[in-house]
Write an enzyme that holds these catalytic residues in place. Structure first.
Site, PDB file in Angstrom:
ATOM      1  N   ASP A  96     -47.009  20.328  20.973  1.00  0.00           N
ATOM      2  CA  ASP A  96     -48.433  20.317  21.305  1.00  0.00           C
ATOM      3  C   ASP A  96     -49.340  20.490  20.091  1.00  0.00           C
ATOM      4  O   ASP A  96     -50.458  20.983  20.198  1.00  0.00           O
ATOM      5  CB  ASP A  96     -48.707  21.441  22.323  1.00  0.00           C
ATOM      6  CG  ASP A  96     -48.175  22.777  21.837  1.00  0.00           C
ATOM      7  OD1 ASP A  96     -47.992  22.932  20.613  1.00  0.00           O
ATOM      8  OD2 ASP A  96     -47.949  23.675  22.668  1.00  0.00           O
ATOM      9  N   GLU A 118     -40.546  18.249  25.269  1.00  0.00           N
ATOM     10  CA  GLU A 118     -41.202  19.497  25.712  1.00  0.00           C
ATOM     11  C   GLU A 118     -42.503  19.149  26.458  1.00  0.00           C
ATOM     12  O   GLU A 118     -43.588  19.661  26.174  1.00  0.00           O
ATOM     13  CB  GLU A 118     -41.475  20.463  24.560  1.00  0.00           C
ATOM     14  CG  GLU A 118     -41.734  21.897  25.006  1.00  0.00           C
ATOM     15  CD  GLU A 118     -42.038  22.833  23.841  1.00  0.00           C
ATOM     16  OE1 GLU A 118     -43.191  22.878  23.369  1.00  0.00           O
ATOM     17  OE2 GLU A 118     -41.097  23.519  23.389  1.00  0.00           O
ATOM     18  N   GLU A 132     -53.959  23.691  21.650  1.00  0.00           N
ATOM     19  CA  GLU A 132     -52.670  23.126  22.108  1.00  0.00           C
ATOM     20  C   GLU A 132     -52.712  22.639  23.550  1.00  0.00           C
ATOM     21  O   GLU A 132     -52.088  21.637  23.888  1.00  0.00           O
ATOM     22  CB  GLU A 132     -51.555  24.162  21.929  1.00  0.00           C
ATOM     23  CG  GLU A 132     -51.165  24.426  20.478  1.00  0.00           C
ATOM     24  CD  GLU A 132     -52.052  25.433  19.777  1.00  0.00           C
ATOM     25  OE1 GLU A 132     -52.988  25.975  20.423  1.00  0.00           O
ATOM     26  OE2 GLU A 132     -51.833  25.676  18.569  1.00  0.00           O
ATOM     27  N   HIS A 204     -49.758  34.110  15.030  1.00  0.00           N
ATOM     28  CA  HIS A 204     -50.472  33.066  14.278  1.00  0.00           C
ATOM     29  C   HIS A 204     -51.473  32.277  15.115  1.00  0.00           C
ATOM     30  O   HIS A 204     -52.127  31.377  14.604  1.00  0.00           O
ATOM     31  CB  HIS A 204     -49.467  32.064  13.695  1.00  0.00           C
ATOM     32  CG  HIS A 204     -48.834  31.188  14.742  1.00  0.00           C
ATOM     33  ND1 HIS A 204     -47.742  31.575  15.471  1.00  0.00           N
ATOM     34  CD2 HIS A 204     -49.158  29.954  15.194  1.00  0.00           C
ATOM     35  CE1 HIS A 204     -47.406  30.611  16.316  1.00  0.00           C
ATOM     36  NE2 HIS A 204     -48.261  29.610  16.181  1.00  0.00           N
ATOM     37  N   ARG A 206     -54.493  30.478  16.986  1.00  0.00           N
ATOM     38  CA  ARG A 206     -55.917  30.317  16.653  1.00  0.00           C
ATOM     39  C   ARG A 206     -56.829  31.146  17.549  1.00  0.00           C
ATOM     40  O   ARG A 206     -57.836  31.686  17.108  1.00  0.00           O
ATOM     41  CB  ARG A 206     -56.317  28.845  16.778  1.00  0.00           C
ATOM     42  CG  ARG A 206     -56.181  28.062  15.507  1.00  0.00           C
ATOM     43  CD  ARG A 206     -56.600  26.619  15.698  1.00  0.00           C
ATOM     44  NE  ARG A 206     -56.776  25.946  14.423  1.00  0.00           N
ATOM     45  CZ  ARG A 206     -55.803  25.654  13.579  1.00  0.00           C
ATOM     46  NH1 ARG A 206     -54.569  26.004  13.846  1.00  0.00           N
ATOM     47  NH2 ARG A 206     -56.059  25.044  12.442  1.00  0.00           N
ATOM     48  N   HIS A 237     -47.396  34.503   8.863  1.00  0.00           N
ATOM     49  CA  HIS A 237     -47.709  33.063   8.860  1.00  0.00           C
ATOM     50  C   HIS A 237     -48.699  32.783   7.725  1.00  0.00           C
ATOM     51  O   HIS A 237     -49.626  33.560   7.506  1.00  0.00           O
ATOM     52  CB  HIS A 237     -48.325  32.706  10.222  1.00  0.00           C
ATOM     53  CG  HIS A 237     -48.431  31.243  10.487  1.00  0.00           C
ATOM     54  ND1 HIS A 237     -49.346  30.440   9.849  1.00  0.00           N
ATOM     55  CD2 HIS A 237     -47.740  30.426  11.313  1.00  0.00           C
ATOM     56  CE1 HIS A 237     -49.211  29.190  10.278  1.00  0.00           C
ATOM     57  NE2 HIS A 237     -48.237  29.154  11.179  1.00  0.00           N
TER      58      HIS A 237
END
Ligand code: UD1
Ligand code: UDP
Length: 365
Positions: A96, A118, A132, A204, A206, A237
């Protein structure tokens, strides 16, 4: 000979596409062509090295602190040029990310059949996870083959009007990679104190940037202050929105270790050693249950409900008090810990890639 283009951009895509690429390479009817967008650079290269995979095309797209529009625009143009010059029979991408959404769109513009690995994960909230969920919805409506990991992801696609004939429940290829790499028993050279209970942290997302990530850091410090028999390891990350705050807030505590992202083999060995895992990662939510490790998810929703329903993953949000409460329960209550530390693998049996290759073969020849 058919030509199937496999596109990968980030660490998790490489981990989850590697077994598909390796399985395609063994077939005589198809030649896989690998395009690395390199949306991630160092973290992608770590995985390619582990699986001994060399891209045929490397777009070297990553720039420091890149933005979504710039990356998307760049990838669309560059992918289109390659698609136009090599005319593949099909295109595959996994997950994604921006790379996946741009690949699906570039395939659509060239009328190339696109296979989504997926497929069908949904939270139902377009803003969460951001971006995503939107990437999944866009990609899902452009795909010819939907390789759904579970029945629940299949049902999400049917609810959106996707034809049942185009959806295949294969399991998640992450379990293929996990089983392959776990049996290699690659040790981590990371120094964590012996005799302490290890809490492994990754973060990590957003939507956690800023205030929510600060809350996570405060909870981590509180736990490290409160339990002298615990050590917390955080492979940070490299996204600057995370890295700068992580080092500022957590680097000076004797019971917290920060390090660079670990290579996949050593990361699995650290997951095996961990007592509890705190994470907002998608892949970690899928892998840790198979290793019998309790996961507290630092998000308010998940597109991976199966392990939550099994009782081995729990959502705690990026909420300080919740994180502290749930970690304390797992550290202090052996019964509660045992109930979550069961080895279950709702996301796959290690054979997803061979199913995907068989379906493509049946469709294309
Ligand atoms: C991306 C995906 C996210 C996925 C995550 C996996 C999008 C929008 N986001 O998020 O869905 O869960 O990867 O980790 O597709 N960087 C490096 N080296 C690297 C990788 C990243 O320095 O090897 C830094 C760069 O400054 C880069 C920044 O991180 O610009 C952000 O990378 P990006 O891929 O845009 O976002 P992620 O947060 O990694
Ligand atoms: N991972 C890794 N090294 C690390 C942290 C994670 O190899 O230091 C692996 C992890 O086992 C999983 C994948 O990276 O397979 C998850 O990647 P990430 O959390 O970046 O992305 P997401 O799955 O959330 O998209």
């Amino acid at each position: 000979m058919k030509k199937i283009v496999c596109v990968i951009g980030t660490r998790p895509e490489a981990i989850k596409m590697a077994p598909v690429i390796l399985a395609l390479k063994k077939e005589t009817w198809v030649k896989p062509v690998l395009i690395a967008t390199a949306q991630h650079r160092q973290m992608l290269d770590q995985v390619l090295k582990l699986f001994n995979i060399v891209p045929d095309y490397d777009l070297n797209a990553m720039t420091p602190n890149q933005t979504l529009p710039t990356l998307t625009a760049k990838l669309l143009v560059q992918l289109d040029e390659i698609f136009s010059s090599i005319s593949p029979d099909a295109v595959l991408a996994q997950g994604d990310t921006t790379t996946v959404m741009a690949t699906a769109l570039a395939s659509f513009y060239r009328k190339l059949p696109f296979g989504h690995i997926e497929a069908g994960l949904r939270t139902g909230d377009l803003m969460n996870p951001f971006p995503e969920e939107a990437n999944r919805v866009i990609t899902g409506h452009l795909a010819r083959w939907h390789f759904a990991p579970t029945m629940s992801s299949l049902n999400n696609l049917l609810r959106e009007g996707i034809s049942r004939d185009n959806v295949y429940v294969t399991g998640n290829t992450v379990i293929d990679s996990l089983l392959d790499v776990a049996k290699r028993e690659i040790e981590s050279s990371i120094d964590v104190p012996i005799g302490k209970r290890l809490i492994l942290l990754t973060s990590h997302r957003r939507e956690n940037f800023g205030g929510p990530f600060q809350e996570i850091c405060k909870a981590i410090r509180f736990i490290a202050d409160s339990y002298s028999d615990v050590h917390i390891l955080y492979p940070v990350h490299p996204n600057p929105n995370i890295k700068e705050i992580a080092y500022r807030e957590l680097s000076d505590h004797e019971r917290i270790s920060l390090c660079e992202p670990l290579e996949y083999g050593p990361f699995i060995s650290i997951m095996k050693r961990a007592y509890i895992i705190l994470s907002d990662s998608g892949g970690v939510q899928e892998e840790a249950p198979a290793l019998g490790k309790p996961v507290l998810v630092l998000r308010s929703e998940t597109e991976r409900p199966e392990a939550v329903e099994e009782g081995v993953v729990r959502l705690v949000g990026p909420i300080r008090d919740n994180i502290i409460k749930e970690v304390s329960t797992l550290l202090e209550d052996k019964g509660a810990y045992g109930a979550m530390a069961r080895g279950v693998s709702p996301y796959g049996d290690g054979k997803a890639s061979s199913r995907i290759v068989d379906i493509l073969k049946y469709s294309l020849i």
